[in-house]
Write a protein that holds these residues in place. Structure first.
Motif, PDB file in Angstrom:
ATOM      1  N   GLU A 118       0.680  -1.228   0.122  1.00  0.00           N
ATOM      2  CA  GLU A 118      -0.162  -0.031   0.008  1.00  0.00           C
ATOM      3  C   GLU A 118       0.987   1.470   0.068  1.00  0.00           C
ATOM      4  O   GLU A 118       0.350   2.275  -0.694  1.00  0.00           O
ATOM      5  CB  GLU A 118      -1.076   0.017   1.238  1.00  0.00           C
ATOM      6  N   THR A 119       2.155   1.128   0.731  1.00  0.00           N
ATOM      7  CA  THR A 119       3.035   2.507   0.791  1.00  0.00           C
ATOM      8  C   THR A 119       3.611   2.519  -0.358  1.00  0.00           C
ATOM      9  O   THR A 119       3.726   4.023  -0.936  1.00  0.00           O
ATOM     10  CB  THR A 119       4.003   2.027   1.739  1.00  0.00           C
ATOM     11  N   LEU A 120       4.035   1.469  -1.087  1.00  0.00           N
ATOM     12  CA  LEU A 120       4.567   1.556  -2.475  1.00  0.00           C
ATOM     13  C   LEU A 120       3.447   2.283  -3.365  1.00  0.00           C
ATOM     14  O   LEU A 120       3.902   2.850  -4.285  1.00  0.00           O
ATOM     15  CB  LEU A 120       5.075   0.218  -2.878  1.00  0.00           C
ATOM     16  N   GLN A 121       2.263   1.742  -3.630  1.00  0.00           N
ATOM     17  CA  GLN A 121       1.325   2.258  -4.357  1.00  0.00           C
ATOM     18  C   GLN A 121       0.901   3.842  -4.321  1.00  0.00           C
ATOM     19  O   GLN A 121       0.641   4.436  -5.055  1.00  0.00           O
ATOM     20  CB  GLN A 121      -0.016   1.631  -3.993  1.00  0.00           C
ATOM     21  N   ILE A 122       1.034   4.103  -2.976  1.00  0.00           N
ATOM     22  CA  ILE A 122       0.882   5.503  -2.579  1.00  0.00           C
ATOM     23  C   ILE A 122       2.272   6.249  -3.251  1.00  0.00           C
ATOM     24  O   ILE A 122       1.800   7.341  -3.750  1.00  0.00           O
ATOM     25  CB  ILE A 122       0.857   5.830  -1.100  1.00  0.00           C
ATOM     26  N   ARG A 123       3.607   5.802  -3.120  1.00  0.00           N
ATOM     27  CA  ARG A 123       4.441   6.513  -3.604  1.00  0.00           C
ATOM     28  C   ARG A 123       4.442   6.650  -5.014  1.00  0.00           C
ATOM     29  O   ARG A 123       4.907   7.361  -5.588  1.00  0.00           O
ATOM     30  CB  ARG A 123       5.700   5.983  -3.035  1.00  0.00           C
ATOM     31  N   GLU A 124       3.907   5.507  -5.576  1.00  0.00           N
ATOM     32  CA  GLU A 124       3.978   5.363  -6.977  1.00  0.00           C
ATOM     33  C   GLU A 124       2.862   6.454  -7.644  1.00  0.00           C
ATOM     34  O   GLU A 124       3.092   7.265  -8.808  1.00  0.00           O
ATOM     35  CB  GLU A 124       3.321   4.005  -7.454  1.00  0.00           C
TER      36      GLU A 124
END
Length: 364
Positions: A118-124
């Motif tokens: 989820e964190t990676l998706q937000i960063r992406e």
């Protein structure tokens, strides 16, 4: 296989072997009782007890050894596969053959991975939006400059009036690009800690007055009053970088004018807090900000008004720089806004202790 995986310790579980051995021993005990009852043979109690204990121990050893090896090999393979995905060294953990413990570890691993994903998706998403924003911010002035230069090359340079007008407009586009590059460089230096702060004792009231004088003409175009909430007869000394705090105050007051209503007011208040802190508030009765936009106000290139605010100029990085400067001082910045009512931006600063302040005033 790595040495780490080979050296992985094993957390043994005897629950399955004990339970299985008890069941088998109890079943054998019932069979013995049934045989002795049918044949009429009475086994001495010590012999019966010895048989029961021997069967229990034998069953326990065999089951524990076989099942442990069977489960351990398969669970170890799971740990090895999971360790490839785990950011930390998962293979250093104990291998639990107890199903309950294994289940807890796998669930914990799954939760952590879900959070990471989820964190990676937000960063992406943030990266995509950031690239889109910076592309748009750079593209607009670049195309403007290119358009005017192309027009001049195509023959418009022969007309002195048009030539001067187009060159001046192209210059504004170049200045806008300069603002963006300069502000991006400043944010980067603030983030990596490469920009040192020249802290000194400064009068924050005097800084606000300087900003008022600077933007008096701009505010008068919208008939906006720049005022204090009260009369400050004495200076309020803070320990900060004068140039950077002046930039913070300028950005906040500039925004209040930009988004302020015609015949509105921009008010500045300075209040004492505990632990030698003051808070400076910049309040306006302008448009206000939608609640969903408030958490994103300090993002780079984020604009509440994606059309009108560009007409006012600037790089779109003002509030992002404000936040970084305030945080570089070890302080906090806050925003409170209500749509149709107005907005208030405030930030804290370290106040000079009263005794030191008195000494400086006497020296002055």
């Amino acid at each position: 296989m790595s040495n780490n995986t080979q050296s992985t310790s094993q957390r043994k579980s005897y629950r399955f072997a004990i339970r299985s051995s008890i069941y088998i021993t109890f079943l054998l005990f019932l069979i013995l009782l049934l045989v002795t009852f049918i044949d009429g043979v009475q086994l001495p109690a010590p012999i019966l007890l010895g048989i029961i204990i021997s069967v229990f121990i034998l069953c326990f050893v065999i089951i524990q050894y076989r099942v442990q090896r069977f489960i351990y090999r398969r669970i170890k393979k799971i740990y090895e596969d999971v360790s490839l995905l785990e950011s930390s060294n998962f293979s250093d953990r104990e291998i639990a053959t107890d199903m309950r413990t294994l289940k807890e570890q796998v669930e914990r691993f799954a939760r952590n991975k879900k959070i990471e994903i989820e964190t990676l998706q937000i960063r992406e998403n943030y990266r995509k939006e950031f690239l889109g924003n910076i592309s748009h911010e750079l593209k607009t002035p670049l195309f403007t400059v290119q358009g005017y230069i192309d027009t001049l090359i195509d023959g418009a340079h022969k007309d002195k009036v048009i030539r001067k007008k187009y060159l001046e407009r192209a210059q504004k586009g170049v200045e806008r690009l300069t603002y963006i590059v300069r502000d991006m460089d400043m944010i980067t230096r603030l983030e990596v800690g490469d920009m040192s702060l020249d802290k000194e004792h400064i009068d924050v009231i005097n800084l606000v007055k300087q900003v008022f004088d600077q933007f008096e003409m701009k505010a008068s175009k919208k008939n906006i009053s720049l005022v204090f909430d009260m009369k400050y007869d004495q200076p309020i000394m803070v320990h900060a970088d004068q140039e950077r705090i002046l930039q913070v105050i300028s950005n906040l007051i500039m925004n209040s004018i930009k988004y302020g209503k015609q015949n509105g007011t921009t008010e500045v208040a300075v209040e004492d807090l505990i632990n030698n802190k003051i808070i400076l508030r910049v309040t306006d009765n302008g448009e206000g900000i939608k609640p969903e936009y408030v958490p994103r106000l300090f993002e780079r290139f984020f604009r509440v008004d994606r059309t009108g605010s560009r007409k006012e100029g600037g790089s779109g990085l003002g509030l992002a720089i404000v936040k970084h400067i305030v945080e570089a001082h070890g302080e906090r910045i806050y925003v409170d806004s209500e749509l149709g009512i107005g907005s208030e931006f405030s930030f804290t600063l370290e106040k000079v202790p009263f005794k030191m302040e008195e000494g400086e005033l006497e020296e002055g």
